[in-house]
Design a protein around this motif. Structure first.
Motif, PDB file in Angstrom:
ATOM      1  N   HIS A   8       0.859  -1.186   0.000  1.00 49.38           N
ATOM      2  CA  HIS A   8       0.000   0.000   0.000  1.00 49.38           C
ATOM      3  C   HIS A   8       0.890   1.229   0.000  1.00 49.38           C
ATOM      4  CE1 HIS A   8      -3.330  -2.547   2.167  1.00 49.38           C
ATOM      5  NE2 HIS A   8      -3.058  -2.960   0.939  1.00 49.38           N
ATOM      6  N   ARG A   9       0.568   2.196  -0.864  1.00 48.63           N
ATOM      7  CA  ARG A   9       1.454   3.344  -1.012  1.00 48.63           C
ATOM      8  C   ARG A   9       0.676   4.655  -0.938  1.00 48.63           C
ATOM      9  NH1 ARG A   9       4.355   0.362   0.525  1.00 48.63           N
ATOM     10  NH2 ARG A   9       6.207  -0.611  -0.370  1.00 48.63           N
ATOM     11  N   TYR A  10       1.016   5.435   0.092  1.00 52.23           N
ATOM     12  CA  TYR A  10       0.434   6.757   0.293  1.00 52.23           C
ATOM     13  C   TYR A  10       1.539   7.761   0.567  1.00 52.23           C
ATOM     14  CZ  TYR A  10      -3.990   4.211   1.161  1.00 52.23           C
ATOM     15  OH  TYR A  10      -5.094   3.394   1.068  1.00 52.23           O
TER      16      TYR A  10
ATOM     17  N   ALA B  32       6.548   9.490  -6.676  1.00 48.99           N
ATOM     18  CA  ALA B  32       5.647   8.512  -7.307  1.00 48.99           C
ATOM     19  C   ALA B  32       6.266   7.902  -8.558  1.00 48.99           C
ATOM     20  CB  ALA B  32       4.315   9.174  -7.636  1.00 48.99           C
ATOM     21  N   ALA B  33       6.859   8.736  -9.392  1.00 48.71           N
ATOM     22  CA  ALA B  33       7.395   8.262 -10.669  1.00 48.71           C
ATOM     23  C   ALA B  33       8.877   7.910 -10.592  1.00 48.71           C
ATOM     24  CB  ALA B  33       7.186   9.320 -11.753  1.00 48.71           C
ATOM     25  N   GLY B  34       9.524   8.262  -9.477  1.00 49.86           N
ATOM     26  CA  GLY B  34      10.946   7.996  -9.311  1.00 49.86           C
ATOM     27  C   GLY B  34      11.223   6.893  -8.306  1.00 49.86           C
ATOM     28  N   ALA B  35      11.139   7.239  -7.013  1.00 53.64           N
ATOM     29  CA  ALA B  35      11.445   6.258  -5.960  1.00 53.64           C
ATOM     30  C   ALA B  35      10.513   5.053  -6.020  1.00 53.64           C
ATOM     31  CB  ALA B  35      11.364   6.933  -4.588  1.00 53.64           C
TER      32      ALA B  35
ATOM     33  N   THR C 168       3.578   4.164 -12.500  1.00 57.32           N
ATOM     34  CA  THR C 168       4.352   3.224 -11.685  1.00 57.32           C
ATOM     35  C   THR C 168       3.562   1.963 -11.377  1.00 57.32           C
ATOM     36  OG1 THR C 168       5.813   4.869 -10.689  1.00 57.32           O
ATOM     37  CG2 THR C 168       5.378   2.891  -9.404  1.00 57.32           C
ATOM     38  N   PHE C 169       2.320   2.102 -10.899  1.00 54.35           N
ATOM     39  CA  PHE C 169       1.561   0.935 -10.442  1.00 54.35           C
ATOM     40  C   PHE C 169       1.166   0.015 -11.596  1.00 54.35           C
ATOM     41  CE2 PHE C 169       0.072   3.928  -6.853  1.00 54.35           C
ATOM     42  CZ  PHE C 169       1.257   3.726  -6.179  1.00 54.35           C
ATOM     43  N   GLU C 170       1.147   0.540 -12.814  1.00 57.28           N
ATOM     44  CA  GLU C 170       0.882  -0.304 -13.982  1.00 57.28           C
ATOM     45  C   GLU C 170       2.001  -1.318 -14.220  1.00 57.28           C
ATOM     46  OE1 GLU C 170      -1.423  -0.868 -16.665  1.00 57.28           O
ATOM     47  OE2 GLU C 170      -2.827  -0.128 -15.166  1.00 57.28           O
TER      48      GLU C 170
ATOM     49  N   TRP D  92      -3.617  -2.941  -9.377  1.00 60.09           N
ATOM     50  CA  TRP D  92      -3.752  -1.894  -8.371  1.00 60.09           C
ATOM     51  C   TRP D  92      -5.227  -1.693  -8.035  1.00 60.09           C
ATOM     52  CZ3 TRP D  92      -6.934   1.563 -10.597  1.00 60.09           C
ATOM     53  CH2 TRP D  92      -6.857   1.757 -11.978  1.00 60.09           C
ATOM     54  N   PHE D  93      -5.458  -1.172  -6.805  1.00 59.85           N
ATOM     55  CA  PHE D  93      -6.804  -0.883  -6.322  1.00 59.85           C
ATOM     56  C   PHE D  93      -6.790   0.480  -5.629  1.00 59.85           C
ATOM     57  CE2 PHE D  93      -6.598  -5.445  -6.630  1.00 59.85           C
ATOM     58  CZ  PHE D  93      -7.872  -5.839  -7.032  1.00 59.85           C
TER      59      PHE D  93
END
Length: 368
Positions: free
Chosen positions: A244-246, A265-268, A332-334, A339-340
């Motif tokens: 889970h990522r927030y 989000a797009a890097g780390a 990223t999540f793709e 993902w949900f």
């Protein structure tokens, strides 16, 4: 039929079968309760009528139709250990009531499974609230209590619920996966978690073969490398890893400007995805994420300051920022197996409400 190669794009149906006060504050007005356990205990006999009305209103067949119409193919359904009725261990938070929870949730879940089948959606059943609470969060059923791992009775009841779910829905066309425990806290011992995950896998596999149903376990807020070599094929098949990522709960994230959020989000997070994919040996889901950056609207416990990246933006700038943050996360999540978004809807805040994010243009209008 759950194929390990199926790419899942979906939403969580949260605050339906496990209440969360920040998402449905109208249900908690005038009450001291902070979670479903204390809500049921405080309301007593009044809880049944009020909660059953919420079940019928919060998620309907039209919602499943809307999701399918947008090209989404999956829902994750959080549920509590009380889903099957009055057979759970006692906890002191129940007060004088031996069995405080409202009965009938399993029929709601039956209906949800039927709707999912009708509209071709994959379902992940998620044990979100365990006896004794596994994380001390309101979403674990009892805020400020984390005792799930302290009692063999709690462990056994959790396993029993998972087995009953597996038995009940074995062979159901909509059942894609069963998640054995949502967000066990970082201080639950890793060895205890691993042993539980293995037992849960065995219970589920009694009824649901690997070719038809996946078994999901959450990272428990620890580095994925603590699970290297764990639950690998050929002994374990169709196992999924859940993260889970927030970016709104830790001070280092809260203090970022929007460019920092996009970069993370797009890097780390992209770098983390590459590492997990290359090293872990298990397909991975991002089971929860959102566009939320303002901690104040989601937390019952946090202390300020409640600064956030959007607070000094005009409406146009906010729209640009939300679209950018959404796109950076999706890119990223793709990379993962799926993902949900958390959550499909809330009463309060659009950044956590998938449907409103789509309608505002922050998220794409079609996901296929």
């Amino acid at each position: 039929m759950a194929e390990a190669s199926t790419k899942l794009r979906g939403v969580n149906l949260g605050s339906w079968l496990v209440l969360e006060k920040w998402m449905v504050p109208s249900l908690f007005e005038g009450l001291a309760a902070t979670d479903e356990t204390t809500w049921c205990a405080e309301l007593g006999e009044q809880a049944g009528e009020r909660l059953r009305a919420h079940w019928q209103r919060w998620i309907t067949r039209d919602d499943f139709a809307w999701l399918a119409g947008r090209g989404l193919n999956a829902v994750r359904i959080p549920l509590g250990h009380w889903i099957f009725g009055a057979d759970y261990p006692y906890h002191r938070s129940y007060g004088a009531a031996r069995y405080p929870f409202v009965e009938g949730g399993i029929q709601v879940l039956d209906q949800a499974m039927a709707w999912a089948q009708e509209f071709g959606l994959h379902v992940v059943l998620d044990l979100h609230a365990a006896p004794g609470c596994q994380n001390g969060f309101d979403n674990g059923g009892i805020k400020d209590v984390c005792e799930w791992h302290t009692s063999p009775e709690y462990l056994e009841h959790s396993l029993n619920v998972l087995e009953r779910l597996a038995e009940r829905y074995a062979g159901h066309p909509a059942l894609h996966a069963i998640e054995v425990l949502n967000e066990p806290r970082w201080d639950v011992p890793t060895d205890y978690l691993k042993a539980y995950n293995l037992q849960a896998y065995a219970r589920i596999r009694k009824h649901c073969p690997a070719q038809s149903v996946a078994v999901v376990f959450h990272d428990g807020f620890r580095d994925f490398r603590e699970y290297l070599g764990f639950m690998q094929a050929p002994q374990y098949r169709n196992v999924l890893f859940d993260i889970h990522r927030y970016q709104c709960f830790e001070r280092s994230d809260i203090d970022l400007d929007i460019y920092g959020h996009l970069h993370k989000a797009a890097g780390a997070w992209k770098g983390e995805a590459d590492a997990i994919i290359n090293e872990l040996g298990l397909p991975t889901l991002c089971g929860e994420w959102s566009l939320g950056l303002d901690l104040k609207v989601v937390s019952l416990w946090a202390e300020g300051p409640f600064n956030h990246a959007m607070e000094h933006m005009d409406e146009f700038q906010k729209n640009v920022a939300y679209r950018g943050y959404a796109a950076a996360q999706l890119a990223t999540f793709e990379k993962y197996q799926g993902w949900f978004f958390w959550n499909y809807k809330t009463e309060t805040t659009p950044a956590w409400c998938f449907r409103e994010c789509v309608e505002r243009g922050w998220l794409p209008s079609v996901f296929a």
